[in-house]
Design an enzyme around this catalytic site. Sequence first.
Site, mmCIF file in Angstrom:
data_model
loop_
_atom_site.group_PDB
_atom_site.id
_atom_site.type_symbol
_atom_site.label_atom_id
_atom_site.label_comp_id
_atom_site.label_asym_id
_atom_site.label_seq_id
_atom_site.Cartn_x
_atom_site.Cartn_y
_atom_site.Cartn_z
ATOM 1 N N ILE A 46 0.854 -1.188 0.000
ATOM 2 C CA ILE A 46 0.000 0.000 0.000
ATOM 3 C C ILE A 46 0.889 1.236 0.000
ATOM 4 O O ILE A 46 1.700 1.430 0.906
ATOM 5 C CB ILE A 46 -0.919 0.000 1.246
ATOM 6 C CG1 ILE A 46 -1.849 -1.204 1.185
ATOM 7 C CG2 ILE A 46 -1.688 1.304 1.351
ATOM 8 C CD1 ILE A 46 -2.665 -1.427 2.444
ATOM 9 N N ASP A 47 0.734 2.066 -1.048
ATOM 10 C CA ASP A 47 1.542 3.290 -1.124
ATOM 11 C C ASP A 47 0.738 4.484 -0.601
ATOM 12 O O ASP A 47 -0.399 4.339 -0.153
ATOM 13 C CB ASP A 47 2.036 3.538 -2.560
ATOM 14 C CG ASP A 47 0.902 3.753 -3.551
ATOM 15 O OD1 ASP A 47 -0.214 4.120 -3.129
ATOM 16 O OD2 ASP A 47 1.139 3.574 -4.760
ATOM 17 N N SER A 48 1.332 5.673 -0.660
ATOM 18 C CA SER A 48 0.693 6.849 -0.070
ATOM 19 C C SER A 48 -0.622 7.192 -0.763
ATOM 20 O O SER A 48 -1.569 7.637 -0.113
ATOM 21 C CB SER A 48 1.641 8.043 -0.084
ATOM 22 O OG SER A 48 2.087 8.297 -1.394
#
Length: 73
Positions: free
Chosen positions: A33-35
Amino acid sequence: MDIFEAIVEMVADHTDCDPSTVTRETTFESLGIDSLDTVEMVMELEDKLDMEIELDKKVATIGELVDFIEELK
């Protein structure tokens, strides 16, 4: 609904991971999960928990996000 449970349910939906493997120590990075994903999930959480969440600090783990949201209540 418990905040931790709401986050785990949402993370599992987004990543197709097994919810039983997600703990407070699980990092968003380990789940891929990225920003940008985090921003989308926070918006979804706002609807689910019926509250406004202004994520103004970096949270790396599920537990940090739970604690952050609990401080807002």
